[in-house]
Design a protein around this motif. Structure first.
Motif, PDB file in Angstrom:
ATOM      1  N   GLU A  97      64.104   6.800  29.218  1.00 14.22           N
ATOM      2  CA  GLU A  97      63.019   7.079  28.221  1.00 14.22           C
ATOM      3  C   GLU A  97      61.607   7.139  28.723  1.00 14.22           C
ATOM      4  N   GLU A  98      61.268   6.523  29.713  1.00 16.15           N
ATOM      5  CA  GLU A  98      60.088   6.531  30.487  1.00 16.15           C
ATOM      6  C   GLU A  98      59.885   8.043  31.240  1.00 16.15           C
ATOM      7  N   GLU A  99      61.073   8.391  31.757  1.00 15.86           N
ATOM      8  CA  GLU A  99      61.112   9.584  32.566  1.00 15.86           C
ATOM      9  C   GLU A  99      60.801  10.835  31.367  1.00 15.86           C
ATOM     10  N   ILE A 100      61.703  10.925  30.232  1.00 15.32           N
ATOM     11  CA  ILE A 100      61.564  11.876  29.566  1.00 15.32           C
ATOM     12  C   ILE A 100      60.066  11.809  28.979  1.00 15.32           C
ATOM     13  N   ALA A 101      59.431  10.757  28.851  1.00 11.25           N
ATOM     14  CA  ALA A 101      58.357  10.807  28.439  1.00 11.25           C
ATOM     15  C   ALA A 101      57.244  11.239  29.235  1.00 11.25           C
ATOM     16  N   GLU A 102      57.278  10.796  30.576  1.00 11.95           N
ATOM     17  CA  GLU A 102      56.373  11.357  31.524  1.00 11.95           C
ATOM     18  C   GLU A 102      56.464  12.974  31.934  1.00 11.95           C
ATOM     19  N   ILE A 103      57.851  13.437  31.530  1.00 13.00           N
ATOM     20  CA  ILE A 103      57.936  14.899  31.888  1.00 13.00           C
ATOM     21  C   ILE A 103      57.273  15.410  30.582  1.00 13.00           C
ATOM     22  N   SER A 104      57.271  14.787  29.327  1.00 14.34           N
ATOM     23  CA  SER A 104      56.767  15.551  28.440  1.00 14.34           C
ATOM     24  C   SER A 104      55.374  15.490  28.280  1.00 14.34           C
ATOM     25  N   GLY A 105      54.974  14.683  29.184  1.00 10.96           N
ATOM     26  CA  GLY A 105      53.411  14.524  29.332  1.00 10.96           C
ATOM     27  C   GLY A 105      52.737  15.679  30.048  1.00 10.96           C
ATOM     28  N   LEU A 106      53.584  16.514  30.642  1.00 10.65           N
ATOM     29  CA  LEU A 106      53.021  17.529  31.503  1.00 10.65           C
ATOM     30  C   LEU A 106      52.832  18.896  30.467  1.00 10.65           C
ATOM     31  N   ASP A 107      52.870  18.350  29.138  1.00 11.16           N
ATOM     32  CA  ASP A 107      52.644  19.650  28.335  1.00 11.16           C
ATOM     33  C   ASP A 107      51.332  20.390  28.360  1.00 11.16           C
ATOM     34  N   LYS A 108      50.910  21.616  28.335  1.00 11.14           N
ATOM     35  CA  LYS A 108      49.938  22.298  28.577  1.00 11.14           C
ATOM     36  C   LYS A 108      49.813  23.451  27.102  1.00 11.14           C
ATOM     37  N   ASN A 109      50.745  23.191  26.557  1.00  9.78           N
ATOM     38  CA  ASN A 109      51.024  24.143  25.297  1.00  9.78           C
ATOM     39  C   ASN A 109      50.748  25.494  26.010  1.00  9.78           C
ATOM     40  N   LEU A 110      51.434  25.812  26.956  1.00  6.44           N
ATOM     41  CA  LEU A 110      51.430  27.323  27.596  1.00  6.44           C
ATOM     42  C   LEU A 110      52.548  28.103  27.525  1.00  6.44           C
ATOM     43  N   ARG A 111      52.481  29.006  26.866  1.00  9.28           N
ATOM     44  CA  ARG A 111      53.473  29.930  26.282  1.00  9.28           C
ATOM     45  C   ARG A 111      53.364  31.203  27.536  1.00  9.28           C
ATOM     46  N   PHE A 112      54.527  31.419  28.195  1.00  6.83           N
ATOM     47  CA  PHE A 112      54.496  32.669  28.768  1.00  6.83           C
ATOM     48  C   PHE A 112      55.090  33.542  27.889  1.00  6.83           C
ATOM     49  N   ASN A 113      56.134  33.568  27.032  1.00  4.62           N
ATOM     50  CA  ASN A 113      56.631  34.830  26.537  1.00  4.62           C
ATOM     51  C   ASN A 113      56.190  35.301  25.203  1.00  4.62           C
ATOM     52  N   ALA A 114      55.127  35.811  25.214  1.00  9.02           N
ATOM     53  CA  ALA A 114      54.111  36.267  24.292  1.00  9.02           C
ATOM     54  C   ALA A 114      53.967  37.750  24.612  1.00  9.02           C
ATOM     55  N   PRO A 115      54.118  38.631  23.346  1.00  8.45           N
ATOM     56  CA  PRO A 115      54.100  40.163  23.775  1.00  8.45           C
ATOM     57  C   PRO A 115      52.569  40.529  24.470  1.00  8.45           C
ATOM     58  N   LEU A 116      51.580  39.775  24.211  1.00  9.70           N
ATOM     59  CA  LEU A 116      50.157  40.139  24.803  1.00  9.70           C
ATOM     60  C   LEU A 116      50.316  39.567  26.437  1.00  9.70           C
ATOM     61  N   ASN A 117      51.061  38.609  26.707  1.00 10.35           N
ATOM     62  CA  ASN A 117      51.183  38.641  28.171  1.00 10.35           C
ATOM     63  C   ASN A 117      51.722  39.460  28.884  1.00 10.35           C
ATOM     64  N   TRP A 118      52.576  40.312  28.226  1.00 11.69           N
ATOM     65  CA  TRP A 118      53.076  41.615  28.667  1.00 11.69           C
ATOM     66  C   TRP A 118      52.378  42.776  28.623  1.00 11.69           C
ATOM     67  N   GLY A 119      51.362  42.518  28.051  1.00  8.55           N
ATOM     68  CA  GLY A 119      50.607  43.842  27.951  1.00  8.55           C
ATOM     69  C   GLY A 119      50.983  44.702  26.675  1.00  8.55           C
ATOM     70  N   ILE A 120      51.586  44.126  25.681  1.00  8.20           N
ATOM     71  CA  ILE A 120      52.345  44.610  24.555  1.00  8.20           C
ATOM     72  C   ILE A 120      51.264  44.224  23.518  1.00  8.20           C
ATOM     73  N   PRO A 121      50.475  45.152  22.713  1.00  9.53           N
ATOM     74  CA  PRO A 121      49.347  44.603  22.052  1.00  9.53           C
ATOM     75  C   PRO A 121      49.952  44.390  20.636  1.00  9.53           C
ATOM     76  N   ILE A 122      50.689  43.236  20.438  1.00  5.01           N
ATOM     77  CA  ILE A 122      51.095  42.455  19.260  1.00  5.01           C
ATOM     78  C   ILE A 122      50.898  41.385  19.462  1.00  5.01           C
ATOM     79  N   PRO A 123      49.874  40.918  18.634  1.00  6.57           N
ATOM     80  CA  PRO A 123      49.347  39.194  18.515  1.00  6.57           C
ATOM     81  C   PRO A 123      50.375  38.529  17.827  1.00  6.57           C
ATOM     82  N   LEU A 124      51.596  38.317  18.304  1.00  6.14           N
ATOM     83  CA  LEU A 124      52.835  37.391  17.670  1.00  6.14           C
ATOM     84  C   LEU A 124      52.555  36.151  17.503  1.00  6.14           C
ATOM     85  N   PHE A 125      51.615  35.412  18.400  1.00  5.58           N
ATOM     86  CA  PHE A 125      51.610  34.041  18.510  1.00  5.58           C
ATOM     87  C   PHE A 125      49.999  33.819  18.481  1.00  5.58           C
ATOM     88  N   SER A 126      49.340  34.617  17.997  1.00  5.12           N
ATOM     89  CA  SER A 126      48.004  34.398  17.981  1.00  5.12           C
ATOM     90  C   SER A 126      47.536  33.625  16.538  1.00  5.12           C
TER      91      SER A 126
END
Ligand code: NAP
Length: 322
Positions: free
Chosen positions: A293-322
């Motif tokens: 449980e501690e290891e799972i919590a420690e890994i979850s603690g790395l959260d940055k709310n960082l989403r890669f797969n959003a159209p805007l990140n690919w240069g596609i002008p669709i604000p799907l997650f904005s």
């Protein structure tokens, strides 16, 4: 062979907890990779119109079935509706085309790929159609509502073209709306999920509604570096992260296996992609050891709310997650 657990879906169907993702699997290698993955023990394949390799993936499946390695009913084949086919009258024809491409007569799970309807492009004009109506840079939306697309999904399920139906890349708000109009609830939700995007609240919502969750891009930035996304270079690779390395050493597993076990122990299904036989083997063996449980919590603690797969990140002008 590795024994992969199943997740029981809210419609009674069973989905393997570990599968193989087909995004970026090259066309000339896809048939062999799918065939070898089946031989290795994979039963779930996560495909999509947009990946452009459904014909070849289907050839790998056909070879494995022909050689008696597996029966169709032992496989769990997933595909997705692309954004240009959201008009309700387009859903059944495109599912039938995708089934024909795979060479099968039903999908185990068919999913709305993204909650955005863009203008129809006929398969004869361009397939896969991609994000742009002109195949270049022009975005045009369609008037199809997600509600109308979902009701078309309920119809294809009734017709036996898909045993289960689900959604992908939906927010909590879109899920709540879907629960309000659905005659049949989605069986699954597929979302980006890794230690830099832990998403606890949408997981809670899905759990409370008995919707199974599949996490994609379990290795975080790795997959997006492959796609040349500069955002992915702003954070350390998860494979090199000291926390993940420490946990991997403690269990004598690879960092990839720890990332996948962290997700499966949180109750998600995972669908890693690999073009290497060795990595494909280790990625399947991710339910036979337990993190604390501690290891799972420690890994979850790395959260940055960082989403890669959003159209805007690919240069596609669709604000799907904005
Ligand atoms: N619904 C959606 O919108 C959506 C979006 C993205 C992805 N997906 C699905 O999720 C699947 C998985 O996500 P993903 O394709 O983004 O990538 P991923 O599985 O997170 O990562 C793939 C990358 O990791 C490498 N890799 C795989 N296993 C490894 C291991 N054991 N050790 C070291 N490196 C390893 C692969 O390289 P090698 O191939 O060289 O091993 C590749 O560079 C996709 O294929 C697709 O089916 C769905």
């Amino acid at each position: 062979m590795v024994n992969v657990p199943s997740i029981e879906l809210n419609d009674g169907n069973k989905m393997p907890q570990v599968g193989f993702g087909l995004w970026k699997v090259e066309n000339d290698k896809a048939a062999d990779i799918v065939y070898n993955a089946i031989k290795t023990g994979y039963r779930l394949f996560d495909g999509a119109c947009d990946y452009g390799n459904e014909v070849e993936a289907g050839q790998g499946v056909a070879r494995a079935i022909k050689e008696g390695i597996v029966k169709r009913e032992e496989l769990f084949i997933v595909s997705k509706l692309w954004n240009t086919f959201h008009e309700p009258e387009q859903v059944e024809p495109i599912v039938k085309k995708q089934l024909a491409d795979w060479g099968i007569d039903y999908f185990d799970l068919y999913v709305i790929h993204f909650p955005v309807a863009i203008k129809y492009v006929a398969p004869e004009v361009r397939y896969p159609p991609g994000w742009f109506v002109d195949g270049d840079s022009k975005v045009e939306y369609s008037k199809a509502s997600l509600q109308s697309t979902w009701h078309a999904f309920e119809d294809i399920q009734k017709k036996g073209l898909a045993k289960s139906i689900g959604v992908s890349n939906y927010s909590g708000a879109l899920l709540l709306d879907l629960f309000a109009y659905a005659n049949t609830k989605p069986a699954t939700l597929q979302i980006e999920h890794h230690p830099y995007l832990v998403q606890p609240k949408i997981l809670e919502l899905a759990k409370s509604e008995n919707v199974a969750v599949t996490g994609y891009s379990s290795f975080g930035p790795q997959s997006f570096i492959d796609g040349d996304m500069s955002l992915a270079e702003t954070v350390p690779l998860l494979f090199d992260h000291p926390v993940i390395k420490k946990v991997a050493d403690a269990h004598s597993k690879t960092t990839a296996q720890v990332l996948l076990r962290w997700a499966t122990q949180r109750g998600l299904a995972v669908i890693p992609k690999s073009s290497s036989q060795g990595r494909l083997e280790q990625n399947l063996d991710v339910t036979s050891f337990d993190l604390t449980e501690e290891e799972i919590a420690e890994i979850s603690g790395l959260d940055k709310n960082l989403r890669f797969n959003a159209p805007l990140n690919w240069g596609i002008p669709i604000p799907l997650f904005s």
